[in-house]
Write a protein that holds these residues in place. Structure first.
Motif, PDB file in Angstrom:
ATOM      1  N   PHE A 194      52.751  53.192  38.091  1.00  0.00           N
ATOM      2  CA  PHE A 194      53.564  54.531  37.962  1.00  0.00           C
ATOM      3  C   PHE A 194      53.202  55.707  38.627  1.00  0.00           C
ATOM      4  CE2 PHE A 194      54.790  52.490  33.938  1.00  0.00           C
ATOM      5  CZ  PHE A 194      56.215  52.453  34.023  1.00  0.00           C
ATOM      6  N   ASP A 195      52.215  55.180  39.601  1.00  0.00           N
ATOM      7  CA  ASP A 195      51.552  56.315  40.408  1.00  0.00           C
ATOM      8  C   ASP A 195      52.857  56.364  41.601  1.00  0.00           C
ATOM      9  OD1 ASP A 195      49.515  56.830  39.011  1.00  0.00           O
ATOM     10  OD2 ASP A 195      47.837  55.767  40.566  1.00  0.00           O
ATOM     11  N   ILE A 196      53.069  57.780  41.908  1.00  0.00           N
ATOM     12  CA  ILE A 196      53.963  58.093  42.798  1.00  0.00           C
ATOM     13  C   ILE A 196      53.662  57.626  44.266  1.00  0.00           C
ATOM     14  CG2 ILE A 196      55.146  59.915  43.920  1.00  0.00           C
ATOM     15  CD1 ILE A 196      56.291  59.312  41.067  1.00  0.00           C
ATOM     16  N   GLN A 197      52.295  57.770  44.592  1.00  0.00           N
ATOM     17  CA  GLN A 197      51.863  57.424  45.979  1.00  0.00           C
ATOM     18  C   GLN A 197      52.107  55.724  46.151  1.00  0.00           C
ATOM     19  OE1 GLN A 197      50.094  58.686  43.691  1.00  0.00           O
ATOM     20  NE2 GLN A 197      47.810  57.652  43.734  1.00  0.00           N
ATOM     21  N   PHE A 226      60.677  46.894  23.415  1.00  0.00           N
ATOM     22  CA  PHE A 226      59.544  46.312  24.303  1.00  0.00           C
ATOM     23  C   PHE A 226      58.427  47.543  24.570  1.00  0.00           C
ATOM     24  CE2 PHE A 226      62.382  48.733  27.269  1.00  0.00           C
ATOM     25  CZ  PHE A 226      61.697  49.361  28.033  1.00  0.00           C
ATOM     26  N   GLU A 227      57.328  47.238  24.808  1.00  0.00           N
ATOM     27  CA  GLU A 227      56.439  47.938  25.204  1.00  0.00           C
ATOM     28  C   GLU A 227      55.537  47.574  26.509  1.00  0.00           C
ATOM     29  OE1 GLU A 227      53.174  48.291  21.858  1.00  0.00           O
ATOM     30  OE2 GLU A 227      54.325  47.238  20.503  1.00  0.00           O
ATOM     31  N   GLN A 228      55.102  48.314  27.192  1.00  0.00           N
ATOM     32  CA  GLN A 228      54.321  48.061  28.311  1.00  0.00           C
ATOM     33  C   GLN A 228      53.189  48.930  28.904  1.00  0.00           C
ATOM     34  OE1 GLN A 228      57.569  48.171  31.200  1.00  0.00           O
ATOM     35  NE2 GLN A 228      57.269  49.926  32.077  1.00  0.00           N
ATOM     36  N   ALA A 229      52.563  48.752  29.687  1.00  0.00           N
ATOM     37  CA  ALA A 229      51.371  49.504  29.898  1.00  0.00           C
ATOM     38  C   ALA A 229      50.946  48.949  31.125  1.00  0.00           C
ATOM     39  CB  ALA A 229      50.168  49.613  28.854  1.00  0.00           C
ATOM     40  N   ASP A 230      50.207  49.761  32.052  1.00  0.00           N
ATOM     41  CA  ASP A 230      49.507  49.524  33.262  1.00  0.00           C
ATOM     42  C   ASP A 230      48.025  48.914  32.836  1.00  0.00           C
ATOM     43  OD1 ASP A 230      51.415  49.845  35.243  1.00  0.00           O
ATOM     44  OD2 ASP A 230      50.575  51.777  35.833  1.00  0.00           O
ATOM     45  N   ASP A 279      36.051  44.041  29.958  1.00  0.00           N
ATOM     46  CA  ASP A 279      36.449  45.423  30.298  1.00  0.00           C
ATOM     47  C   ASP A 279      37.781  45.789  30.907  1.00  0.00           C
ATOM     48  OD1 ASP A 279      33.611  45.797  29.589  1.00  0.00           O
ATOM     49  OD2 ASP A 279      32.893  45.826  31.575  1.00  0.00           O
ATOM     50  N   TYR A 280      38.280  46.942  30.397  1.00  0.00           N
ATOM     51  CA  TYR A 280      39.666  47.298  30.859  1.00  0.00           C
ATOM     52  C   TYR A 280      39.918  48.695  30.922  1.00  0.00           C
ATOM     53  CZ  TYR A 280      41.605  47.762  26.219  1.00  0.00           C
ATOM     54  OH  TYR A 280      41.780  48.316  24.813  1.00  0.00           O
ATOM     55  N   VAL A 281      40.833  48.934  31.583  1.00  0.00           N
ATOM     56  CA  VAL A 281      41.328  50.371  31.307  1.00  0.00           C
ATOM     57  C   VAL A 281      42.817  50.141  31.466  1.00  0.00           C
ATOM     58  CG1 VAL A 281      41.665  52.461  32.886  1.00  0.00           C
ATOM     59  CG2 VAL A 281      39.669  51.368  32.974  1.00  0.00           C
ATOM     60  N   SER A 282      43.401  51.022  30.339  1.00  0.00           N
ATOM     61  CA  SER A 282      44.973  51.039  30.541  1.00  0.00           C
ATOM     62  C   SER A 282      45.677  52.333  30.077  1.00  0.00           C
ATOM     63  CB  SER A 282      45.437  50.060  28.986  1.00  0.00           C
ATOM     64  OG  SER A 282      46.579  50.138  28.904  1.00  0.00           O
ATOM     65  N   GLU A 283      46.678  52.483  31.217  1.00  0.00           N
ATOM     66  CA  GLU A 283      47.377  53.811  31.139  1.00  0.00           C
ATOM     67  C   GLU A 283      48.798  53.719  30.992  1.00  0.00           C
ATOM     68  OE1 GLU A 283      45.667  56.098  34.333  1.00  0.00           O
ATOM     69  OE2 GLU A 283      46.507  54.637  35.541  1.00  0.00           O
ATOM     70  N   ASP A 284      49.417  54.772  31.079  1.00  0.00           N
ATOM     71  CA  ASP A 284      50.966  54.632  31.406  1.00  0.00           C
ATOM     72  C   ASP A 284      51.746  53.752  30.191  1.00  0.00           C
ATOM     73  OD1 ASP A 284      50.749  56.382  33.468  1.00  0.00           O
ATOM     74  OD2 ASP A 284      50.443  54.794  34.836  1.00  0.00           O
ATOM     75  N   TYR A 285      51.248  53.830  29.093  1.00  0.00           N
ATOM     76  CA  TYR A 285      51.903  53.233  27.840  1.00  0.00           C
ATOM     77  C   TYR A 285      53.221  53.669  27.545  1.00  0.00           C
ATOM     78  CZ  TYR A 285      52.835  51.366  23.132  1.00  0.00           C
ATOM     79  OH  TYR A 285      53.307  50.736  22.214  1.00  0.00           O
ATOM     80  N   LEU A 286      54.210  52.826  27.348  1.00  0.00           N
ATOM     81  CA  LEU A 286      55.629  53.082  27.217  1.00  0.00           C
ATOM     82  C   LEU A 286      56.086  52.193  26.054  1.00  0.00           C
ATOM     83  CD1 LEU A 286      58.517  54.293  28.003  1.00  0.00           C
ATOM     84  CD2 LEU A 286      58.519  52.451  29.850  1.00  0.00           C
ATOM     85  N   LYS A 287      56.829  52.646  25.067  1.00  0.00           N
ATOM     86  CA  LYS A 287      57.307  51.962  24.040  1.00  0.00           C
ATOM     87  C   LYS A 287      58.785  52.380  23.808  1.00  0.00           C
ATOM     88  CE  LYS A 287      56.700  50.829  19.238  1.00  0.00           C
ATOM     89  NZ  LYS A 287      56.042  50.860  18.007  1.00  0.00           N
ATOM     90  N   ALA A 288      59.882  51.475  24.046  1.00  0.00           N
ATOM     91  CA  ALA A 288      61.076  51.892  24.082  1.00  0.00           C
ATOM     92  C   ALA A 288      61.975  50.711  23.405  1.00  0.00           C
ATOM     93  CB  ALA A 288      61.763  52.095  25.308  1.00  0.00           C
ATOM     94  N   SER A 289      63.272  50.914  23.186  1.00  0.00           N
ATOM     95  CA  SER A 289      64.155  50.001  22.850  1.00  0.00           C
ATOM     96  C   SER A 289      65.457  49.934  23.985  1.00  0.00           C
ATOM     97  CB  SER A 289      64.746  50.166  21.695  1.00  0.00           C
ATOM     98  OG  SER A 289      65.781  49.421  21.042  1.00  0.00           O
TER      99      SER A 289
END
Length: 167
Positions: A154-157, A30-34, A14-24
């Motif tokens: 990526f959570d500010i706190q 690269f791609e990344q996610a929490d 089981d997984y939860v993923s968020e804050d997906y980012l894809k860039a160059s």
């Protein structure tokens, strides 16, 4: 998620993923996610899940090298060796400090020697000071990374920390 499974950094869980980012950046994609992955812990009623990876996953494409497959895990990385490619054999360097902190699997010893230069091994040992638990998998010309940060990056706190991607 399926790419990380093929890279042997996470398993069917089981997984939860968020804050997906894809860039160059400088021509490197690269791609990344929490991500938060968990396996059922059937032996415990008080703790029904065992967190396998809670942190960040990344894929970096277009590396200047191409190898069949190399997996590098810190000794604290929970997936370490559990679901590795069966063609990969344990690989040891002549660096006892490195071998004490990392477990390496490779299809080809010569490729592993090329990748695990003294400078690269030193850099990986430095990263242990920041991230005690991480895994790398190099397949073809792509690098897959799973880092246990034990928080949503990526959570500010959580206090964002500057990441130097050029290193």
């Amino acid at each position: 998620y399926s790419k990380m499974q093929k890279a042997h950094l996470i398993v069917n869980q089981d997984y939860v993923s968020e804050d997906y980012l894809k860039a160059s950046y400088n021509g490197i994609k690269f791609e990344q996610a929490d991500i938060r992955c968990a396996l059922p812990n059937y032996g415990s009623k008080s703790n029904p899940c065992e967190h396998v990876l809670y942190g960040k996953i990344m894929e970096i494409a277009a590396l200047p090298i191409k190898v069949s497959e190399i997996q590098i895990y810190t000794m604290g990385f929970s997936v370490r060796g559990r679901y590795r490619n069966s063609r990969n054999k344990s690989y040891y360097t002549s660096d006892r400090t490195f071998d004490h902190r990392f477990q390496v699997y490779a299809c080809d010893e010569k490729e592993a020697e090329k990748i695990l230069t003294p400078a690269f091994r030193e850099k990986l040992i430095e990263y242990i000071m920041f991230y005690q638990s991480f895994g790398l998998s190099i397949i073809g010309n792509k690098l897959y990374i799973g880092i246990n940060t034990y928080r949503n990056t990526f959570d500010i706190q959580n206090g964002l920390r500057k990441v130097d991607f050029e290193q």
